[in-house]
Design a protein around this motif. Sequence first.
Motif, mmCIF file in Angstrom:
data_model
loop_
_atom_site.group_PDB
_atom_site.id
_atom_site.type_symbol
_atom_site.label_atom_id
_atom_site.label_comp_id
_atom_site.label_asym_id
_atom_site.label_seq_id
_atom_site.Cartn_x
_atom_site.Cartn_y
_atom_site.Cartn_z
ATOM 1 N N GLY A 224 37.168 -3.711 -28.152
ATOM 2 C CA GLY A 224 38.205 -2.933 -28.822
ATOM 3 C C GLY A 224 39.398 -2.606 -27.944
ATOM 4 O O GLY A 224 40.314 -1.906 -28.374
ATOM 5 N N VAL A 225 39.390 -3.108 -26.702
ATOM 6 C CA VAL A 225 40.459 -2.790 -25.746
ATOM 7 C C VAL A 225 41.475 -3.929 -25.707
ATOM 8 O O VAL A 225 41.126 -5.080 -25.429
ATOM 9 C CB VAL A 225 39.894 -2.563 -24.331
ATOM 10 N N VAL A 226 42.737 -3.608 -25.969
ATOM 11 C CA VAL A 226 43.812 -4.592 -25.906
ATOM 12 C C VAL A 226 44.453 -4.496 -24.524
ATOM 13 O O VAL A 226 45.173 -3.546 -24.231
ATOM 14 C CB VAL A 226 44.860 -4.346 -27.013
ATOM 15 N N ALA A 227 44.169 -5.483 -23.668
ATOM 16 C CA ALA A 227 44.667 -5.464 -22.288
ATOM 17 C C ALA A 227 46.083 -6.004 -22.186
ATOM 18 O O ALA A 227 46.883 -5.543 -21.366
ATOM 19 C CB ALA A 227 43.738 -6.268 -21.386
ATOM 20 N N VAL A 228 46.393 -7.005 -22.992
ATOM 21 C CA VAL A 228 47.752 -7.561 -23.080
ATOM 22 C C VAL A 228 48.100 -7.611 -24.556
ATOM 23 O O VAL A 228 47.343 -8.152 -25.368
ATOM 24 C CB VAL A 228 47.834 -8.974 -22.460
ATOM 25 N N ASP A 229 49.239 -7.031 -24.915
ATOM 26 C CA ASP A 229 49.571 -6.825 -26.325
ATOM 27 C C ASP A 229 50.872 -7.531 -26.687
ATOM 28 O O ASP A 229 51.961 -7.069 -26.364
ATOM 29 C CB ASP A 229 49.686 -5.317 -26.599
ATOM 30 N N GLY B 83 54.542 -3.585 -13.048
ATOM 31 C CA GLY B 83 54.046 -2.524 -13.912
ATOM 32 C C GLY B 83 53.014 -1.699 -13.175
ATOM 33 O O GLY B 83 52.484 -2.116 -12.136
ATOM 34 N N PRO B 84 52.697 -0.511 -13.690
ATOM 35 C CA PRO B 84 51.701 0.351 -13.036
ATOM 36 C C PRO B 84 50.336 -0.317 -12.991
ATOM 37 O O PRO B 84 50.082 -1.307 -13.695
ATOM 38 C CB PRO B 84 51.672 1.605 -13.928
ATOM 39 N N ASN B 85 49.436 0.225 -12.172
ATOM 40 C CA ASN B 85 48.060 -0.266 -12.151
ATOM 41 C C ASN B 85 47.462 -0.202 -13.551
ATOM 42 O O ASN B 85 47.636 0.783 -14.266
ATOM 43 C CB ASN B 85 47.203 0.572 -11.193
ATOM 44 N N GLY B 86 46.748 -1.269 -13.934
ATOM 45 C CA GLY B 86 46.124 -1.296 -15.245
ATOM 46 C C GLY B 86 47.052 -1.705 -16.368
ATOM 47 O O GLY B 86 46.696 -1.615 -17.548
ATOM 48 N N ALA B 87 48.253 -2.202 -16.020
ATOM 49 C CA ALA B 87 49.227 -2.557 -17.054
ATOM 50 C C ALA B 87 48.912 -3.874 -17.744
ATOM 51 O O ALA B 87 49.473 -4.179 -18.790
ATOM 52 C CB ALA B 87 50.631 -2.620 -16.449
ATOM 53 N N GLY B 88 48.029 -4.690 -17.138
ATOM 54 C CA GLY B 88 47.664 -5.962 -17.737
ATOM 55 C C GLY B 88 48.243 -7.176 -17.032
ATOM 56 O O GLY B 88 48.159 -8.301 -17.538
ATOM 57 N N ALA C 94 40.603 -17.245 -22.238
ATOM 58 C CA ALA C 94 41.288 -17.787 -23.412
ATOM 59 C C ALA C 94 41.906 -16.605 -24.144
ATOM 60 O O ALA C 94 41.227 -15.606 -24.406
ATOM 61 C CB ALA C 94 40.306 -18.506 -24.329
ATOM 62 N N PRO C 95 43.190 -16.645 -24.478
ATOM 63 C CA PRO C 95 43.799 -15.503 -25.153
ATOM 64 C C PRO C 95 43.151 -15.275 -26.513
ATOM 65 O O PRO C 95 42.677 -16.217 -27.152
ATOM 66 C CB PRO C 95 45.264 -15.926 -25.299
ATOM 67 N N THR C 96 43.122 -14.039 -26.943
ATOM 68 C CA THR C 96 42.609 -13.737 -28.275
ATOM 69 C C THR C 96 43.559 -14.264 -29.334
ATOM 70 O O THR C 96 43.139 -14.701 -30.409
ATOM 71 C CB THR C 96 42.445 -12.215 -28.447
ATOM 72 N N ASN C 97 44.841 -14.240 -29.007
ATOM 73 C CA ASN C 97 45.861 -14.708 -29.944
ATOM 74 C C ASN C 97 47.085 -15.144 -29.155
ATOM 75 O O ASN C 97 47.372 -14.609 -28.082
ATOM 76 C CB ASN C 97 46.247 -13.592 -30.918
ATOM 77 N N GLY C 98 47.801 -16.147 -29.657
ATOM 78 C CA GLY C 98 49.046 -16.546 -29.027
ATOM 79 C C GLY C 98 49.022 -17.963 -28.494
ATOM 80 O O GLY C 98 48.031 -18.692 -28.645
ATOM 81 N N ALA C 99 50.121 -18.342 -27.860
ATOM 82 C CA ALA C 99 50.286 -19.706 -27.367
ATOM 83 C C ALA C 99 51.018 -19.703 -26.032
ATOM 84 O O ALA C 99 51.829 -18.819 -25.752
ATOM 85 C CB ALA C 99 51.060 -20.555 -28.381
ATOM 86 N N GLY D 4 49.846 -2.997 -21.229
ATOM 87 C CA GLY D 4 49.750 -4.301 -21.867
ATOM 88 C C GLY D 4 50.963 -4.739 -22.634
ATOM 89 O O GLY D 4 51.016 -5.879 -23.112
ATOM 90 N N LYS D 5 51.964 -3.870 -22.774
ATOM 91 C CA LYS D 5 53.145 -4.199 -23.576
ATOM 92 C C LYS D 5 54.363 -4.410 -22.691
ATOM 93 O O LYS D 5 54.542 -3.713 -21.691
ATOM 94 C CB LYS D 5 53.431 -3.084 -24.589
ATOM 95 N N LEU D 6 55.193 -5.352 -23.088
ATOM 96 C CA LEU D 6 56.441 -5.585 -22.383
ATOM 97 C C LEU D 6 57.426 -4.484 -22.746
ATOM 98 O O LEU D 6 57.764 -4.290 -23.911
ATOM 99 C CB LEU D 6 57.008 -6.950 -22.781
ATOM 100 N N ILE D 7 57.897 -3.749 -21.724
ATOM 101 C CA ILE D 7 58.815 -2.638 -21.995
ATOM 102 C C ILE D 7 60.222 -2.897 -21.484
ATOM 103 O O ILE D 7 61.152 -2.174 -21.859
ATOM 104 C CB ILE D 7 58.286 -1.315 -21.408
#
Length: 282
Positions: free
Chosen positions: A17-22, A38-43, A56-61, A252-255
């Motif tokens: 249930g954890v999204v590490a890269v979003d 990014g900070p520690n734990g940012a992905g 393998a990514p959960t989603n994407g290309a 995990g998000k690009l800011i």
Amino acid sequence: MSNSILRLEDITMQFGGVVAVDNLSLEVNQNEIVSLIGPNGAGKTTAFNVVTGVYAPTNGAIYFKDNLITSNYPKGSMKKLYAGQNNGKFNTRIEKTPDQITKLGVARTFQNIRLFKDLTAFENVLIAKHMRAKANFLSATLCLNHKEEHTMREETLELLNILGLTDVKDEKASSLPYGQQRHLEIARALATKPELLLLDEPAAGMNPQETGELTAFIHDIRSKFNLTVFMIEHHMDLVMEISDRIYVLDFGKLIASGIPEEVQNNQRVIDAYLGVQEDGEE
């Protein structure tokens, strides 16, 4: 054809249930030095692991030189668990192994140095050379590959000479000073003849003098080997001095993204690193 050597399109990496890269999208152009911060734990390292086939990514290309090399989408139990974006956008599954991606021209180093500590500097680099060897098990067993082996040994010596490691070629990796171990790990990556070099916190554990030397070293190898460099780093002085462009992750998000000056003055980046003061706090 575009100038892009690496492109991530809506990459999500979810563990349970954890999204590490979003929903990460970014692009690295040929001959650039691009940093992912990014900070520690940012992905950040998770993103590197997806690029190099560890996950393998959960989603994407992912595209390398405009060729699709990795693609995936939520399936099985993840269909219900998936908490990322763009569910249903991708419908192709391509999952290359790390060695297959290395052979395409992508090499990496690690945050924690992963040399063969009981082998010499020469042997560490020579092992990487074998990644592109043409000999098979039978020809190697019958010693029919001696010409190729000789060539690889010569190329290993040449590479060590270029990187200033000739004097320690017969030293065990574990006996080398920390800075030289970092250089040796980069030399081993270069032995695979990459076009794209991923550096995961190359300045970790270095003092200011060693960090300054590393900055010059990265510039030097980019020029000498016609490389593109994609780097994770926490030393902001190094990042701001060496980067053509910077991407910033937080949870995990690009800011943010842009040239160093833009990123350095971005309020979202400042908040991510320093924390945002809650209302009512003093």
